[in-house]
Design an enzyme around this catalytic site. Sequence first.
Site, mmCIF file in Angstrom:
data_model
loop_
_atom_site.group_PDB
_atom_site.id
_atom_site.type_symbol
_atom_site.label_atom_id
_atom_site.label_comp_id
_atom_site.label_asym_id
_atom_site.label_seq_id
_atom_site.Cartn_x
_atom_site.Cartn_y
_atom_site.Cartn_z
ATOM 1 N N ARG A 67 44.602 -2.939 11.268
ATOM 2 C CA ARG A 67 43.701 -1.860 10.361
ATOM 3 C C ARG A 67 42.218 -2.636 10.385
ATOM 4 N NH1 ARG A 67 46.175 -1.074 4.794
ATOM 5 N NH2 ARG A 67 44.511 0.198 4.492
ATOM 6 N N ASN A 127 39.792 1.411 -1.628
ATOM 7 C CA ASN A 127 39.645 1.106 -0.112
ATOM 8 C C ASN A 127 39.432 -0.318 0.226
ATOM 9 O OD1 ASN A 127 40.076 3.565 0.226
ATOM 10 N ND2 ASN A 127 37.825 4.236 0.536
ATOM 11 N N ASP A 137 38.439 -1.175 3.543
ATOM 12 C CA ASP A 137 37.862 -0.917 4.764
ATOM 13 C C ASP A 137 36.462 -1.623 4.652
ATOM 14 O OD1 ASP A 137 37.963 2.695 4.505
ATOM 15 O OD2 ASP A 137 36.328 0.939 3.674
ATOM 16 N N HIS A 187 41.469 -3.295 -4.550
ATOM 17 C CA HIS A 187 42.906 -3.731 -3.658
ATOM 18 C C HIS A 187 42.503 -4.676 -2.696
ATOM 19 C CE1 HIS A 187 44.637 0.402 -4.865
ATOM 20 N NE2 HIS A 187 44.559 -0.381 -5.863
ATOM 21 N N SER A 231 44.347 10.291 -3.949
ATOM 22 C CA SER A 231 45.687 11.238 -4.572
ATOM 23 C C SER A 231 45.973 11.062 -6.056
ATOM 24 C CB SER A 231 46.701 10.847 -3.673
ATOM 25 O OG SER A 231 47.123 9.493 -3.402
ATOM 26 N N GLU A 244 42.074 18.889 -1.532
ATOM 27 C CA GLU A 244 43.134 19.576 -2.142
ATOM 28 C C GLU A 244 43.457 19.174 -3.632
ATOM 29 O OE1 GLU A 244 46.537 18.815 0.396
ATOM 30 O OE2 GLU A 244 46.632 16.665 -0.322
HETATM 31 P P1 NAD Z 1 52.808 -0.764 -8.786
HETATM 32 O O1 NAD Z 1 53.814 0.307 -9.657
HETATM 33 O O2 NAD Z 1 53.224 -1.975 -8.352
HETATM 34 O O3 NAD Z 1 51.720 -1.091 -9.800
HETATM 35 C C1 NAD Z 1 50.447 -1.482 -9.382
HETATM 36 C C2 NAD Z 1 49.890 -2.557 -10.169
HETATM 37 O O4 NAD Z 1 49.284 -2.047 -11.213
HETATM 38 C C3 NAD Z 1 51.170 -3.434 -10.919
HETATM 39 O O5 NAD Z 1 50.831 -4.684 -10.534
HETATM 40 C C4 NAD Z 1 51.030 -3.233 -12.266
HETATM 41 O O6 NAD Z 1 50.922 -4.579 -13.092
HETATM 42 C C5 NAD Z 1 49.547 -2.642 -12.406
HETATM 43 N N1 NAD Z 1 49.780 -1.385 -13.408
HETATM 44 C C6 NAD Z 1 50.548 -0.408 -13.133
HETATM 45 N N2 NAD Z 1 50.374 0.179 -14.502
HETATM 46 C C7 NAD Z 1 49.296 -0.467 -15.005
HETATM 47 C C8 NAD Z 1 48.624 -0.078 -16.343
HETATM 48 N N3 NAD Z 1 49.071 1.022 -17.125
HETATM 49 N N4 NAD Z 1 47.578 -0.835 -16.626
HETATM 50 C C9 NAD Z 1 47.387 -1.818 -15.918
HETATM 51 N N5 NAD Z 1 47.771 -2.217 -14.878
HETATM 52 C C10 NAD Z 1 48.683 -1.558 -14.444
HETATM 53 O O7 NAD Z 1 52.026 0.260 -7.872
HETATM 54 P P2 NAD Z 1 52.283 0.372 -6.318
HETATM 55 O O8 NAD Z 1 52.219 1.739 -5.990
HETATM 56 O O9 NAD Z 1 53.498 -0.441 -6.098
HETATM 57 O O10 NAD Z 1 50.980 -0.602 -5.688
HETATM 58 C C11 NAD Z 1 50.681 -1.741 -5.993
HETATM 59 C C12 NAD Z 1 49.232 -2.236 -5.581
HETATM 60 O O11 NAD Z 1 49.392 -2.320 -4.373
HETATM 61 C C13 NAD Z 1 48.281 -0.813 -5.744
HETATM 62 O O12 NAD Z 1 47.245 -1.293 -6.288
HETATM 63 C C14 NAD Z 1 48.516 -0.471 -4.449
HETATM 64 O O13 NAD Z 1 47.331 0.406 -4.349
HETATM 65 C C15 NAD Z 1 48.343 -1.424 -3.541
HETATM 66 N N6 NAD Z 1 48.513 -1.318 -2.094
HETATM 67 C C16 NAD Z 1 47.551 -1.566 -1.218
HETATM 68 C C17 NAD Z 1 47.876 -1.401 -0.021
HETATM 69 C C18 NAD Z 1 46.570 -1.792 0.857
HETATM 70 O O14 NAD Z 1 46.897 -1.754 2.304
HETATM 71 N N7 NAD Z 1 45.373 -1.774 0.736
HETATM 72 C C19 NAD Z 1 48.753 -0.911 0.388
HETATM 73 C C20 NAD Z 1 49.883 -0.455 -0.382
HETATM 74 C C21 NAD Z 1 49.551 -0.682 -1.741
HETATM 75 N N1 APR Z 2 37.304 14.494 1.710
HETATM 76 C C1 APR Z 2 37.751 14.203 0.373
HETATM 77 N N2 APR Z 2 39.021 13.825 0.106
HETATM 78 C C2 APR Z 2 39.807 13.716 1.116
HETATM 79 C C3 APR Z 2 39.387 13.788 2.558
HETATM 80 C C4 APR Z 2 38.111 14.141 2.490
HETATM 81 N N3 APR Z 2 37.271 14.374 3.897
HETATM 82 N N4 APR Z 2 40.477 13.670 3.355
HETATM 83 C C5 APR Z 2 41.256 13.435 2.668
HETATM 84 N N5 APR Z 2 41.338 13.328 1.193
HETATM 85 C C6 APR Z 2 41.928 13.014 -0.087
HETATM 86 C C7 APR Z 2 43.394 13.674 0.157
HETATM 87 O O1 APR Z 2 43.628 15.128 -0.051
HETATM 88 C C8 APR Z 2 44.200 12.728 -0.660
HETATM 89 O O2 APR Z 2 44.199 13.370 -2.120
HETATM 90 O O3 APR Z 2 42.183 11.762 -0.035
HETATM 91 C C9 APR Z 2 43.432 11.603 -0.801
HETATM 92 C C10 APR Z 2 43.858 10.292 -0.049
HETATM 93 O O4 APR Z 2 45.030 9.962 -0.686
HETATM 94 P P1 APR Z 2 45.864 8.450 -0.442
HETATM 95 O O5 APR Z 2 46.009 8.507 1.039
HETATM 96 O O6 APR Z 2 46.978 8.377 -1.331
HETATM 97 O O7 APR Z 2 44.899 7.426 -0.680
HETATM 98 P P2 APR Z 2 44.447 6.630 -2.077
HETATM 99 O O8 APR Z 2 44.610 7.760 -3.171
HETATM 100 O O9 APR Z 2 43.454 5.975 -1.779
HETATM 101 O O10 APR Z 2 45.885 5.563 -1.970
HETATM 102 C C11 APR Z 2 45.742 4.672 -3.202
HETATM 103 O O11 APR Z 2 47.665 3.429 -2.304
HETATM 104 O O12 APR Z 2 48.754 2.857 -0.276
HETATM 105 C C12 APR Z 2 48.058 2.356 -1.567
HETATM 106 O O13 APR Z 2 46.398 0.842 -1.690
HETATM 107 C C13 APR Z 2 46.705 1.884 -1.018
HETATM 108 O O14 APR Z 2 44.278 2.224 -2.133
HETATM 109 C C14 APR Z 2 45.542 2.716 -1.624
HETATM 110 C C15 APR Z 2 46.109 3.374 -2.897
#
Ligand code: NAD
Ligand code: APR
Length: 267
Positions: free
Chosen positions: A70, A105, A107, A122, A215, A241
């Site tokens: 990534r 993000n 990235d 994150h 999302s 969407e």
């Molecule tokens: P989760 O259910 O584990 O909750 C995420 C974290 O948010 C938990 O540690 C929890 O303590 C905290 N949280 C939940 N509800 C809360 C609230 N009401 N107030 C304050 N804190 C709260 O969520 P998840 O879907 O298992 O994901 C955990 C984390 O990992 C998320 O932040 C997700 O975006 C991140 N993640 C990052 C990547 C990546 O590649 N960047 C990939 C997957 C997940």
């Molecule tokens: N312009 C605007 N919105 C877009 C576009 C675009 N060009 N392309 C896609 N989208 C929207 C999709 O419709 C969707 O609602 O972006 C959103 C992407 O959602 P996710 O893939 O769920 O990404 P995100 O919401 O950032 O996920 C949250 O989950 O996996 C963990 O930690 C990871 O930060 C990530 C977190």
Amino acid sequence: QSSDMMKFKEALKSAKQVVILSGAGISAESGIPTFRGAGGLWRKYQASSLATPGAFRSSPSLVWEFYHYRREVAAKAHPNAGHMAIAQYEAKYGSEKSISVITQNVDGLHARAGTKNLIELHGNLYKTRCTKCKEVLVNDDSPICEALAGRGAPDINVVGSDIPEKSLPHCQKQGCGGLLRPHIVWFGENLESNVLEKAGEAMSSCDICLVVGTSSVVYPAAMFAPQAAARGAIVAEFNIEPTPATHEFHYYFEGPCGTTLPLALGD
Ligand code: NAD
Ligand code: APR
């Protein structure tokens, strides 16, 4: 421009505290796949098999290959018009308004676009953390270690292609030598409390919030914009969407944010 967009731009003019909350969708037009939308990253990989502490404990090589891949994808990507519109808006109005960007993000594209006031909820693909001494290191986009360089996307179906743990990146600090991990928040992990606090402050004091390309299904980020709307801040969603949160917001601008953000933030 739509009357809604005109009304939104009016509100933005008089706003004093602006927050832009972004998710994977803002980087879609830079060629970085989103997680859940069409062509989402998780479609190929089970998030639970990769972005979790358990996965890292059981197969650090697979998790490292996934994140290293990534990193390489992100390093080749460029900020798009959406990132640029936000950075240019901050450059232009940052002295008379408080403007914060909160991103889910990892990235690094907001920073590369020039955004200064940035909160990375994150973590970041270009940061590593030592599992032993916890030191966080920022690296450039060169390969983190010999064994990972150019490995490409891991093939989770091919067993045994693992890199031996001793060849994975380790802490260079004198006497430590702990295994390094990506400085990323994984599923089930807590966000860093100081990061969560900073984001909470910005969200609780903003007059206006743009929620872009997320999302809104992952907590706690998914809660921020609905909470701001409930408090009376003006919230505008920018997405291709509707999402589960769209009905809670004042404005919904449908379309790729590479198109809609320059309209909303430009003069
Ligand atoms: P989760 O259910 O584990 O909750 C995420 C974290 O948010 C938990 O540690 C929890 O303590 C905290 N949280 C939940 N509800 C809360 C609230 N009401 N107030 C304050 N804190 C709260 O969520 P998840 O879907 O298992 O994901 C955990 C984390 O990992 C998320 O932040 C997700 O975006 C991140 N993640 C990052 C990547 C990546 O590649 N960047 C990939 C997957 C997940
Ligand atoms: N312009 C605007 N919105 C877009 C576009 C675009 N060009 N392309 C896609 N989208 C929207 C999709 O419709 C969707 O609602 O972006 C959103 C992407 O959602 P996710 O893939 O769920 O990404 P995100 O919401 O950032 O996920 C949250 O989950 O996996 C963990 O930690 C990871 O930060 C990530 C977190």
